[in-house]
Motif scaffolding. Structure first.
Motif, PDB file in Angstrom:
ATOM      1  N   LYS A 190      50.447  42.073  39.567  1.00  0.00           N
ATOM      2  CA  LYS A 190      49.022  41.841  39.404  1.00  0.00           C
ATOM      3  C   LYS A 190      48.699  41.646  37.931  1.00  0.00           C
ATOM      4  O   LYS A 190      49.356  42.190  37.068  1.00  0.00           O
ATOM      5  CB  LYS A 190      48.219  43.035  39.933  1.00  0.00           C
ATOM      6  N   ASN A 191      47.663  40.883  37.675  1.00  0.00           N
ATOM      7  CA  ASN A 191      47.260  40.626  36.304  1.00  0.00           C
ATOM      8  C   ASN A 191      46.093  41.558  35.964  1.00  0.00           C
ATOM      9  O   ASN A 191      44.960  41.136  35.901  1.00  0.00           O
ATOM     10  CB  ASN A 191      46.874  39.155  36.129  1.00  0.00           C
ATOM     11  N   ARG A 192      46.399  42.830  35.771  1.00  0.00           N
ATOM     12  CA  ARG A 192      45.384  43.823  35.451  1.00  0.00           C
ATOM     13  C   ARG A 192      45.309  44.041  33.962  1.00  0.00           C
ATOM     14  O   ARG A 192      46.297  43.955  33.263  1.00  0.00           O
ATOM     15  CB  ARG A 192      45.731  45.161  36.085  1.00  0.00           C
ATOM     16  N   ARG A 193      44.117  44.371  33.528  1.00  0.00           N
ATOM     17  CA  ARG A 193      43.958  44.745  32.130  1.00  0.00           C
ATOM     18  C   ARG A 193      44.362  46.201  31.993  1.00  0.00           C
ATOM     19  O   ARG A 193      43.947  47.041  32.783  1.00  0.00           O
ATOM     20  CB  ARG A 193      42.514  44.562  31.701  1.00  0.00           C
ATOM     21  N   PRO A 194      45.172  46.528  31.017  1.00  0.00           N
ATOM     22  CA  PRO A 194      45.588  47.921  30.850  1.00  0.00           C
ATOM     23  C   PRO A 194      44.414  48.796  30.423  1.00  0.00           C
ATOM     24  O   PRO A 194      43.453  48.320  29.822  1.00  0.00           O
ATOM     25  CB  PRO A 194      46.642  47.858  29.748  1.00  0.00           C
ATOM     26  N   ASN A 247      48.643  53.467  32.986  1.00  0.00           N
ATOM     27  CA  ASN A 247      49.134  52.086  32.980  1.00  0.00           C
ATOM     28  C   ASN A 247      50.546  52.010  33.553  1.00  0.00           C
ATOM     29  O   ASN A 247      50.869  51.087  34.311  1.00  0.00           O
ATOM     30  CB  ASN A 247      49.098  51.504  31.568  1.00  0.00           C
ATOM     31  N   SER A 300      50.336  52.373  37.289  1.00  0.00           N
ATOM     32  CA  SER A 300      49.823  51.129  37.857  1.00  0.00           C
ATOM     33  C   SER A 300      50.939  50.085  37.976  1.00  0.00           C
ATOM     34  O   SER A 300      51.065  49.400  38.995  1.00  0.00           O
ATOM     35  CB  SER A 300      48.687  50.598  36.986  1.00  0.00           C
ATOM     36  N   ASP A 343      52.468  48.455  41.418  1.00  0.00           N
ATOM     37  CA  ASP A 343      52.519  47.001  41.609  1.00  0.00           C
ATOM     38  C   ASP A 343      53.913  46.555  42.024  1.00  0.00           C
ATOM     39  O   ASP A 343      54.074  45.724  42.924  1.00  0.00           O
ATOM     40  CB  ASP A 343      52.107  46.267  40.329  1.00  0.00           C
TER      41      ASP A 343
END
Length: 85
Positions: free
Chosen positions: A2-6, A67, A70, A74
């Motif tokens: 996933k392209n999550r913001r840390p 992070n 997460s 993922d």
């Protein structure tokens, strides 16, 4: 992945995590990371500075722990997804 913001160490949500929350998250990271060869036998909570619990990965902020968790989640989702072999 996933392209999550840390989550940043300055994120105000960090202040809501208590020592007990962080210990629970550390246990989860230990459990999930073990299957990837990630082992932190001395990881734990450290002191609290400015309302933020530090984690004993060289006194990293709790955001580092969140992070990392997460990322591990993922990877697990990607491996267990519908296209997993």
């Amino acid at each position: 992945m996933k392209n999550r913001r840390p989550m940043l160490p300055t994120d105000p949500r960090i202040r809501h995590y208590t020592d007990d929350h962080i210990r629970t998250l550390l246990a989860e990271v230990q459990e999930r990371g073990r299957k990837f060869g990630l082992i932190w036998p001395s990881a734990g909570t450290d002191e609290t500075i400015d309302g933020r619990v530090l984690v004993r990965f060289n006194t990293a902020p709790a955001s580092t722990l969140l992070n990392l968790l997460s990322l591990l989640l993922d990877v697990e989702r990607d491996q267990d997804g519908p296209c997993a072999s």
